[in-house]
Design a protein around this motif. Structure first.
Motif, PDB file in Angstrom:
ATOM      1  N   THR A  60       8.431 -23.526   2.312  1.00 33.49           N
ATOM      2  CA  THR A  60       8.136 -23.329   0.895  1.00 33.49           C
ATOM      3  C   THR A  60       8.951 -24.341   0.090  1.00 33.49           C
ATOM      4  O   THR A  60       9.908 -24.941   0.597  1.00 33.49           O
ATOM      5  CB  THR A  60       8.498 -21.906   0.436  1.00 33.49           C
ATOM      6  OG1 THR A  60       9.929 -21.755   0.523  1.00 33.49           O
ATOM      7  CG2 THR A  60       7.791 -20.850   1.262  1.00 33.49           C
ATOM      8  N   LEU A  61       8.600 -24.509  -1.170  1.00 35.06           N
ATOM      9  CA  LEU A  61       9.325 -25.436  -2.034  1.00 35.06           C
ATOM     10  C   LEU A  61      10.805 -25.039  -2.160  1.00 35.06           C
ATOM     11  O   LEU A  61      11.678 -25.909  -2.012  1.00 35.06           O
ATOM     12  CB  LEU A  61       8.639 -25.511  -3.401  1.00 35.06           C
ATOM     13  CG  LEU A  61       9.002 -26.689  -4.274  1.00 35.06           C
ATOM     14  CD1 LEU A  61       8.786 -28.011  -3.566  1.00 35.06           C
ATOM     15  CD2 LEU A  61       8.202 -26.660  -5.556  1.00 35.06           C
ATOM     16  N   PRO A  62      11.139 -23.764  -2.410  1.00 34.30           N
ATOM     17  CA  PRO A  62      12.564 -23.399  -2.474  1.00 34.30           C
ATOM     18  C   PRO A  62      13.303 -23.624  -1.150  1.00 34.30           C
ATOM     19  O   PRO A  62      14.461 -24.047  -1.148  1.00 34.30           O
ATOM     20  CB  PRO A  62      12.557 -21.919  -2.837  1.00 34.30           C
ATOM     21  CG  PRO A  62      11.229 -21.666  -3.457  1.00 34.30           C
ATOM     22  CD  PRO A  62      10.283 -22.635  -2.802  1.00 34.30           C
ATOM     23  N   GLU A  63      12.641 -23.378  -0.030  1.00 38.64           N
ATOM     24  CA  GLU A  63      13.270 -23.618   1.272  1.00 38.64           C
ATOM     25  C   GLU A  63      13.546 -25.103   1.475  1.00 38.64           C
ATOM     26  O   GLU A  63      14.630 -25.500   1.914  1.00 38.64           O
ATOM     27  CB  GLU A  63      12.380 -23.092   2.403  1.00 38.64           C
ATOM     28  CG  GLU A  63      12.316 -21.596   2.494  1.00 38.64           C
ATOM     29  CD  GLU A  63      11.277 -21.098   3.484  1.00 38.64           C
ATOM     30  OE1 GLU A  63      11.464 -19.974   3.985  1.00 38.64           O
ATOM     31  OE2 GLU A  63      10.297 -21.814   3.763  1.00 38.64           O
ATOM     32  N   THR A  64      12.564 -25.917   1.144  1.00 43.48           N
ATOM     33  CA  THR A  64      12.715 -27.362   1.274  1.00 43.48           C
ATOM     34  C   THR A  64      13.846 -27.867   0.387  1.00 43.48           C
ATOM     35  O   THR A  64      14.671 -28.679   0.813  1.00 43.48           O
ATOM     36  CB  THR A  64      11.401 -28.080   0.904  1.00 43.48           C
ATOM     37  OG1 THR A  64      10.383 -27.629   1.788  1.00 43.48           O
ATOM     38  CG2 THR A  64      11.530 -29.585   0.991  1.00 43.48           C
ATOM     39  N   ALA A  65      13.896 -27.370  -0.842  1.00 46.30           N
ATOM     40  CA  ALA A  65      14.939 -27.801  -1.779  1.00 46.30           C
ATOM     41  C   ALA A  65      16.323 -27.419  -1.267  1.00 46.30           C
ATOM     42  O   ALA A  65      17.255 -28.234  -1.305  1.00 46.30           O
ATOM     43  CB  ALA A  65      14.688 -27.188  -3.156  1.00 46.30           C
ATOM     44  N   ALA A  66      16.477 -26.188  -0.781  1.00 46.45           N
ATOM     45  CA  ALA A  66      17.781 -25.732  -0.280  1.00 46.45           C
ATOM     46  C   ALA A  66      18.211 -26.554   0.934  1.00 46.45           C
ATOM     47  O   ALA A  66      19.361 -27.009   1.005  1.00 46.45           O
ATOM     48  CB  ALA A  66      17.724 -24.243   0.069  1.00 46.45           C
TER      49      ALA A  66
ATOM     50  N   MET B  56      17.845 -17.431  -4.608  1.00 43.42           N
ATOM     51  CA  MET B  56      18.439 -18.334  -3.623  1.00 43.42           C
ATOM     52  C   MET B  56      18.908 -17.533  -2.413  1.00 43.42           C
ATOM     53  O   MET B  56      18.739 -17.971  -1.275  1.00 43.42           O
ATOM     54  CB  MET B  56      19.604 -19.126  -4.223  1.00 43.42           C
ATOM     55  CG  MET B  56      20.212 -20.118  -3.247  1.00 43.42           C
ATOM     56  SD  MET B  56      19.039 -21.328  -2.530  1.00 43.42           S
ATOM     57  CE  MET B  56      18.766 -22.409  -3.918  1.00 43.42           C
ATOM     58  N   GLY B  57      19.467 -16.351  -2.646  1.00 45.09           N
ATOM     59  CA  GLY B  57      19.910 -15.506  -1.534  1.00 45.09           C
ATOM     60  C   GLY B  57      18.758 -15.139  -0.612  1.00 45.09           C
ATOM     61  O   GLY B  57      18.891 -15.171   0.619  1.00 45.09           O
ATOM     62  N   THR B  58      17.618 -14.797  -1.195  1.00 46.60           N
ATOM     63  CA  THR B  58      16.433 -14.465  -0.413  1.00 46.60           C
ATOM     64  C   THR B  58      15.970 -15.677   0.402  1.00 46.60           C
ATOM     65  O   THR B  58      15.661 -15.563   1.592  1.00 46.60           O
ATOM     66  CB  THR B  58      15.291 -13.990  -1.346  1.00 46.60           C
ATOM     67  OG1 THR B  58      15.740 -12.835  -2.054  1.00 46.60           O
ATOM     68  CG2 THR B  58      14.033 -13.672  -0.574  1.00 46.60           C
TER      69      THR B  58
ATOM     70  N   LEU C 253      15.955 -18.631   5.764  1.00 44.05           N
ATOM     71  CA  LEU C 253      16.322 -19.837   6.514  1.00 44.05           C
ATOM     72  C   LEU C 253      17.332 -19.510   7.610  1.00 44.05           C
ATOM     73  O   LEU C 253      17.256 -20.060   8.707  1.00 44.05           O
ATOM     74  CB  LEU C 253      16.888 -20.899   5.568  1.00 44.05           C
ATOM     75  CG  LEU C 253      15.895 -21.517   4.585  1.00 44.05           C
ATOM     76  CD1 LEU C 253      16.618 -22.381   3.557  1.00 44.05           C
ATOM     77  CD2 LEU C 253      14.827 -22.322   5.315  1.00 44.05           C
ATOM     78  N   GLU C 254      18.245 -18.597   7.314  1.00 44.63           N
ATOM     79  CA  GLU C 254      19.231 -18.197   8.309  1.00 44.63           C
ATOM     80  C   GLU C 254      18.557 -17.453   9.461  1.00 44.63           C
ATOM     81  O   GLU C 254      18.855 -17.699  10.636  1.00 44.63           O
ATOM     82  CB  GLU C 254      20.303 -17.317   7.664  1.00 44.63           C
ATOM     83  CG  GLU C 254      21.440 -16.982   8.596  1.00 44.63           C
ATOM     84  CD  GLU C 254      22.526 -16.168   7.927  1.00 44.63           C
ATOM     85  OE1 GLU C 254      23.649 -16.181   8.456  1.00 44.63           O
ATOM     86  OE2 GLU C 254      22.258 -15.519   6.901  1.00 44.63           O
ATOM     87  N   ALA C 255      17.602 -16.585   9.137  1.00 44.44           N
ATOM     88  CA  ALA C 255      16.886 -15.836  10.174  1.00 44.44           C
ATOM     89  C   ALA C 255      16.111 -16.773  11.102  1.00 44.44           C
ATOM     90  O   ALA C 255      15.925 -16.470  12.288  1.00 44.44           O
ATOM     91  CB  ALA C 255      15.936 -14.826   9.531  1.00 44.44           C
ATOM     92  N   ARG C 256      15.666 -17.908  10.579  1.00 45.78           N
ATOM     93  CA  ARG C 256      14.928 -18.890  11.384  1.00 45.78           C
ATOM     94  C   ARG C 256      15.864 -19.877  12.084  1.00 45.78           C
ATOM     95  O   ARG C 256      15.406 -20.802  12.752  1.00 45.78           O
ATOM     96  CB  ARG C 256      13.938 -19.633  10.495  1.00 45.78           C
ATOM     97  CG  ARG C 256      12.806 -18.712  10.058  1.00 45.78           C
ATOM     98  CD  ARG C 256      12.024 -19.197   8.881  1.00 45.78           C
ATOM     99  NE  ARG C 256      11.383 -20.493   9.038  1.00 45.78           N
ATOM    100  CZ  ARG C 256      10.831 -21.144   8.015  1.00 45.78           C
ATOM    101  NH1 ARG C 256      10.859 -20.624   6.808  1.00 45.78           N
ATOM    102  NH2 ARG C 256      10.259 -22.305   8.209  1.00 45.78           N
ATOM    103  N   GLY C 257      17.166 -19.695  11.892  1.00 49.50           N
ATOM    104  CA  GLY C 257      18.135 -20.550  12.566  1.00 49.50           C
ATOM    105  C   GLY C 257      18.294 -21.922  11.946  1.00 49.50           C
ATOM    106  O   GLY C 257      18.751 -22.853  12.607  1.00 49.50           O
ATOM    107  N   LEU C 258      17.952 -22.060  10.664  1.00 52.30           N
ATOM    108  CA  LEU C 258      18.017 -23.363  10.013  1.00 52.30           C
ATOM    109  C   LEU C 258      19.304 -23.573   9.218  1.00 52.30           C
ATOM    110  O   LEU C 258      19.710 -24.707   8.970  1.00 52.30           O
ATOM    111  CB  LEU C 258      16.799 -23.561   9.104  1.00 52.30           C
ATOM    112  CG  LEU C 258      15.439 -23.439   9.805  1.00 52.30           C
ATOM    113  CD1 LEU C 258      14.303 -23.607   8.809  1.00 52.30           C
ATOM    114  CD2 LEU C 258      15.316 -24.438  10.942  1.00 52.30           C
TER     115      LEU C 258
END
Length: 145
Positions: A35-41, A67-69, A74-79
């Protein structure tokens, strides 16, 4: 150029051209699309290194809860990974995992290849030099928004 450039005209031209570029890039899906927020983070963590969730939220101008969500997913996916700040044990720092770093670079590579393919068809060397020269200005503009 005899007429003076006004900021409204430049702003309008940039809105149209950057908007079209973004829409076209989104039309072609990349495997493992974020997602856009994931990519940005992930991009911020890649460029800026470890930081807190609150700092990332501030930089991206979104709520700390959003951001926490995003970071939890991202943490759950190991990124991304969390670790205590060595200088202040009360703070938790987030950083990219090796997998996260690989995902960011693959995504950039896929999009860069898309753009490179388009640039290789019909752009002169002079135009390519112009685009290369303006890229840092567009990035600086984005940082000021």
């Amino acid at each position: 150029m005899s007429e003076e450039l006004d900021v409204d005209r430049v702003a309008g031209a940039l809105m149209i051209s950057v908007g079209l570029l973004r829409r076209r890039l989104r039309q072609v899906r990349v495997d493992g699309e974020l997602t856009l927020p994931e990519t940005a983070a992930l991009s911020r963590l890649d460029r800026g290194g470890s930081t807190t969730s609150a700092d990332l939220a501030r930089q991206e101008q979104i709520s700390p809860q959003s951001m926490g969500t995003t970071l939890s997913g991202l943490e759950a996916r190991g990124l991304v990974q969390r670790q205590p700040d060595q200088h202040d044990g009360r703070r938790i720092l987030l950083s990219l995992t090796e997998t996260g770093r690989q995902v960011v670079h693959e995504k950039r590579t896929a999009r860069a290849e898309q753009i490179a393919k388009a640039l290789s068809t019909g752009f002169t060397k002079a135009e390519l030099h112009q685009l290369l020269a303006v890229a840092p200005l567009i990035e600086r503009l984005a940082e000021k928004l």
